[in-house]
Design a protein around this motif. Sequence first.
Motif, PDB file in Angstrom:
ATOM      1  N   LYS A 175      10.886   9.965 -11.414  1.00 30.99           N
ATOM      2  CA  LYS A 175       9.463  10.223 -11.621  1.00 30.99           C
ATOM      3  C   LYS A 175       8.682   8.945 -11.911  1.00 30.99           C
ATOM      4  N   SER A 176       9.197   8.094 -12.796  1.00 27.67           N
ATOM      5  CA  SER A 176       8.481   6.868 -13.148  1.00 27.67           C
ATOM      6  C   SER A 176       8.299   5.963 -11.931  1.00 27.67           C
ATOM      7  N   VAL A 177       9.292   5.936 -11.058  1.00 29.60           N
ATOM      8  CA  VAL A 177       9.191   5.138  -9.846  1.00 29.60           C
ATOM      9  C   VAL A 177       8.105   5.690  -8.923  1.00 29.60           C
ATOM     10  N   LEU A 178       8.043   7.014  -8.815  1.00 32.17           N
ATOM     11  CA  LEU A 178       7.029   7.637  -7.965  1.00 32.17           C
ATOM     12  C   LEU A 178       5.608   7.256  -8.393  1.00 32.17           C
ATOM     13  N   LEU A 179       5.357   7.225  -9.683  1.00 32.59           N
ATOM     14  CA  LEU A 179       4.034   6.856 -10.181  1.00 32.59           C
ATOM     15  C   LEU A 179       3.732   5.376  -9.950  1.00 32.59           C
ATOM     16  N   CYS A 180       4.700   4.539 -10.224  1.00 31.47           N
ATOM     17  CA  CYS A 180       4.503   3.093 -10.102  1.00 31.47           C
ATOM     18  C   CYS A 180       4.249   2.684  -8.649  1.00 31.47           C
ATOM     19  N   THR A 181       5.047   3.220  -7.731  1.00 35.28           N
ATOM     20  CA  THR A 181       4.903   2.830  -6.327  1.00 35.28           C
ATOM     21  C   THR A 181       3.572   3.303  -5.745  1.00 35.28           C
ATOM     22  N   LEU A 182       3.142   4.484  -6.139  1.00 37.21           N
ATOM     23  CA  LEU A 182       1.873   5.001  -5.620  1.00 37.21           C
ATOM     24  C   LEU A 182       0.704   4.129  -6.067  1.00 37.21           C
ATOM     25  N   LEU A 183       0.689   3.742  -7.331  1.00 40.81           N
ATOM     26  CA  LEU A 183      -0.380   2.884  -7.837  1.00 40.81           C
ATOM     27  C   LEU A 183      -0.361   1.511  -7.173  1.00 40.81           C
ATOM     28  N   MET A 184       0.814   0.947  -7.018  1.00 40.19           N
ATOM     29  CA  MET A 184       0.916  -0.372  -6.400  1.00 40.19           C
ATOM     30  C   MET A 184       0.443  -0.353  -4.948  1.00 40.19           C
ATOM     31  N   MET A 185       0.889   0.649  -4.213  1.00 38.78           N
ATOM     32  CA  MET A 185       0.471   0.763  -2.818  1.00 38.78           C
ATOM     33  C   MET A 185      -1.036   0.947  -2.705  1.00 38.78           C
ATOM     34  N   GLY A 186      -1.600   1.827  -3.532  1.00 41.12           N
ATOM     35  CA  GLY A 186      -3.027   2.094  -3.461  1.00 41.12           C
ATOM     36  C   GLY A 186      -3.875   0.876  -3.763  1.00 41.12           C
ATOM     37  N   LEU A 187      -3.494   0.125  -4.786  1.00 42.26           N
ATOM     38  CA  LEU A 187      -4.260  -1.066  -5.145  1.00 42.26           C
ATOM     39  C   LEU A 187      -4.193  -2.128  -4.051  1.00 42.26           C
ATOM     40  N   ALA A 188      -3.017  -2.290  -3.444  1.00 42.33           N
ATOM     41  CA  ALA A 188      -2.875  -3.268  -2.364  1.00 42.33           C
ATOM     42  C   ALA A 188      -3.723  -2.877  -1.157  1.00 42.33           C
ATOM     43  N   THR A 189      -3.719  -1.595  -0.816  1.00 41.43           N
ATOM     44  CA  THR A 189      -4.485  -1.126   0.344  1.00 41.43           C
ATOM     45  C   THR A 189      -5.983  -1.294   0.128  1.00 41.43           C
ATOM     46  N   MET A 190      -6.461  -0.903  -1.046  1.00 41.43           N
ATOM     47  CA  MET A 190      -7.884  -1.062  -1.330  1.00 41.43           C
ATOM     48  C   MET A 190      -8.288  -2.534  -1.305  1.00 41.43           C
ATOM     49  N   SER A 191      -7.407  -3.391  -1.772  1.00 41.31           N
ATOM     50  CA  SER A 191      -7.715  -4.824  -1.794  1.00 41.31           C
ATOM     51  C   SER A 191      -7.836  -5.397  -0.385  1.00 41.31           C
ATOM     52  N   ILE A 192      -7.038  -4.888   0.561  1.00 41.44           N
ATOM     53  CA  ILE A 192      -7.175  -5.334   1.951  1.00 41.44           C
ATOM     54  C   ILE A 192      -8.570  -5.007   2.458  1.00 41.44           C
ATOM     55  N   GLY A 193      -9.060  -3.826   2.102  1.00 41.71           N
ATOM     56  CA  GLY A 193     -10.397  -3.427   2.532  1.00 41.71           C
ATOM     57  C   GLY A 193     -11.508  -4.271   1.943  1.00 41.71           C
ATOM     58  N   LEU A 194     -11.209  -5.007   0.884  1.00 40.17           N
ATOM     59  CA  LEU A 194     -12.212  -5.859   0.231  1.00 40.17           C
ATOM     60  C   LEU A 194     -12.075  -7.330   0.600  1.00 40.17           C
ATOM     61  N   LEU A 195     -11.098  -7.659   1.426  1.00 33.84           N
ATOM     62  CA  LEU A 195     -10.841  -9.064   1.755  1.00 33.84           C
ATOM     63  C   LEU A 195     -11.975  -9.703   2.538  1.00 33.84           C
ATOM     64  N   PRO A 196     -12.256 -10.968   2.252  1.00 31.06           N
ATOM     65  CA  PRO A 196     -13.124 -11.727   3.156  1.00 31.06           C
ATOM     66  C   PRO A 196     -12.336 -12.041   4.439  1.00 31.06           C
ATOM     67  N   THR A 197     -13.015 -12.319   5.519  1.00 29.96           N
ATOM     68  CA  THR A 197     -12.325 -12.639   6.769  1.00 29.96           C
ATOM     69  C   THR A 197     -12.152 -14.148   6.901  1.00 29.96           C
TER      70      THR A 197
END
Length: 441
Positions: free
Chosen positions: A100-122
Amino acid sequence: MTTGAFEDYDEHAATAAATAQTASGRRRILIAGTIGTAIEWYDFFIYGLIAPLVFDQLFFPKFDQLTATIAVFATFAVGFLARPLGGIVFGHFGDRLGRKSVLLCTLLMMGLATMSIGLLPTYASAGVAATIALVVLRFLQGFALGGESTAAILMAIETAPGNRRGFSAAVIQAAGPVGVVLASFAALAISRLPEADLLSWGWRVPFLISAVLVALGVYMRLRIEESATFREARPAETVPVVEAVKGHWRPILIVFFAEMAQTSYFYLTAIFTISFATRQLGVPKDVITRAVLFANLVGLVAMPLIGAWSDRIGRKRLFLAGVALATISMFAFYGAIASRDTLLVTCAVILAAGVIHPLMFGTEGSYFPELFPTRIRFTGVSIGKQLGTVLGGGIAPLVATSLFAQTSSTYAITGYYVALALAAMIALGFAHETSKSRLLG
């Protein structure tokens, strides 16, 4: 050869731990695992669907088109290179502290990384720093998925009755196509934007949508219980990765070669095809993205049916059938794509990614974990699966692009897959059937 991970089937023993949790608890675990996994795969695949369309211009504008495409797929491969490391790290904690703890950690990490890509400068505004940041965030996506892709399935099979493990795992596996379907809808929507809007802001929207999806996933996963099978298992005698490599290297190798064949087939017929069909053959972007979308819609329906079928006739037989059909189909697949006929292109992608691929992907969710005892199951599956993914699907688009650049022919790509498929068939020849065996602690 025996894998040492299972014994003769005992229905009472197989379901004892699972029934320790209520029926509603098992349903909650299955639903939470499915939703969370779909979100993780959306986050991971949105890069694979959007990057071939615009990232060559946004982050690699100094290269010619073919070199920029290779650079895009190399960055795509970085996510896969991170998966073994994520699998080992999260596998250790998953086998020590719980799923369970792994499921929560991986979801948060993936989500933050994905959102950050959307905010990247080109590259145009930040230069090479933008490209480096893209690579780092792609690495974090892969690191997170290295733990997620195993944890959710283990929760499903460790709480399911013994005669429904295949179905339960396949429901989680079907979340992969759900995530790709969501990503395909997003990619299809932005592909219809005017080129200027697509390059300025349109490509960012699918990445930023992840914020809402992740919030939903975290809410669902906070409400589930830990696997009773894990709670009752004896701990690993040493560090899980050491025990797995020393005592269970045979099933790790079986998983490794089987996973290479499975993942490479999907990425050659889906992800690579997006760039190949649009850049090299002139197939309209919306035709190929729509074909991938339809294929995954078919796949998400096929997956649970195949999982239930594996509970009746066995996992190994279905997986081998998938590898054999995948090998045969590769000899005609790229010819169908080269026809540029909308119907033929669509049917080819649906048959490959929506029908043949699920025979492997829908079966492995239960087959691979059943080869290992509970105390090192997370680690053992992760090592074989993530390494196989890296050397299979992770580099497949890059290898295929390079082979085509050198030979101007798709026959080299077909030969590449045939070699991977033969290796998988040989490895599976040493594997036992597991569908009628109980999970061991």
